[in-house]
Design a protein around this motif. Structure first.
Motif, PDB file in Angstrom:
ATOM      1  N   LYS A 171       2.313   1.753  -3.380  1.00  0.00           N
ATOM      2  CA  LYS A 171       1.259   2.210  -4.301  1.00  0.00           C
ATOM      3  C   LYS A 171       0.970   3.681  -4.083  1.00  0.00           C
ATOM      4  N   ASN A 172       0.934   4.114  -2.827  1.00  0.00           N
ATOM      5  CA  ASN A 172       0.651   5.529  -2.519  1.00  0.00           C
ATOM      6  C   ASN A 172       1.797   6.453  -2.951  1.00  0.00           C
ATOM      7  N   GLU A 210       0.835  -1.213   0.000  1.00  0.00           N
ATOM      8  CA  GLU A 210       0.000   0.000   0.000  1.00  0.00           C
ATOM      9  C   GLU A 210       0.866   1.259   0.000  1.00  0.00           C
ATOM     10  N   GLN A 211       1.946   1.255   0.793  1.00  0.00           N
ATOM     11  CA  GLN A 211       2.843   2.415   0.833  1.00  0.00           C
ATOM     12  C   GLN A 211       3.507   2.633  -0.521  1.00  0.00           C
TER      13      GLN A 211
END
Length: 199
Positions: free
Chosen positions: A196-197, A193-194
């Motif tokens: 991707k962000n 997720e990190q």
């Protein structure tokens, strides 16, 4: 009651220790089963001893982990009916089950199982299968497993009575603790997720 609760804690620790090690017997049984199947198919060879070792390991994992299963409240229950009652009534049902069913069953199996084991040990009984193993080690699993289950039944009985007296919190509540696998999966998910962000 504090002395009994200390005894209960010791019994819980014993079954927790046994349960954590017994789980490896499942891996051993699975590995032996796989090797035996490959050897049988590839080399047209089979061994009764290997088949019986699988049986021994499975029996050991089932019998020796019975107390651990009870400790973790993972045994078969009648929650469909009892789940509708108050926690106090559920605790009384547990106490009734331990006193009337579990503990007498364990004592009966020990009463019958110990002489059965001793007879097999003294006669050095061997499997009737060609190349089979000595049977007394697997006979020993019965009194060992039911002895651990009896101890855990006593521990659970002590905890239920202490709960009814308001001395301890509900012993049937499970504390949500993530397994190492779950923690790893969570770390991977957060890292993804990190990443991707940041993109």
């Amino acid at each position: 009651m504090s002395l009994l609760l200390k005894l209960s804690g010791l019994i819980d620790g014993l079954n927790r220790f046994v349960g954590r090690w017994v789980i490896w017997l499942i891996l051993g049984s699975t590995a032996i089963s796989a090797v035996n199947a490959v050897v049988r198919k590839a080399f047209n060879y089979s061994s009764n001893a290997f088949l019986e070792v699988q049986w021994y390991l499975f029996a050991a994992s089932f019998l020796l982990a019975a107390g651990y299963t009870l400790l973790n409240n993972e045994h078969v229950r009648i929650d469909v009916v009892v789940g509708h009652f108050s926690k106090r009534v559920q605790t009384w049902v547990d106490i009734f089950g331990f006193v009337v069913f579990l503990l007498p069953l364990c004592v009966t199996v020990l009463y019958l199982g110990i002489p059965f084991f001793l007879q097999g040990y003294h006669s050095n009984e061997v499997s009737s299968n060609a190349g089979g193993l000595t049977l007394w080690p697997v006979y020993a699993l019965m009194p060992l497993g039911f002895g651990l289950l009896l101890l855990q039944g006593l521990s659970e009985l002590i905890k239920r009575i202490a709960f009814l007296q308001g001395l301890i919190p509900d012993p049937t509540l499970k504390v949500a603790v993530k397994t190492p696998e779950e923690e790893l999966a969570e770390a991977i998910r957060l890292a993804a997720e990190q990443k991707k962000n940041q993109a």
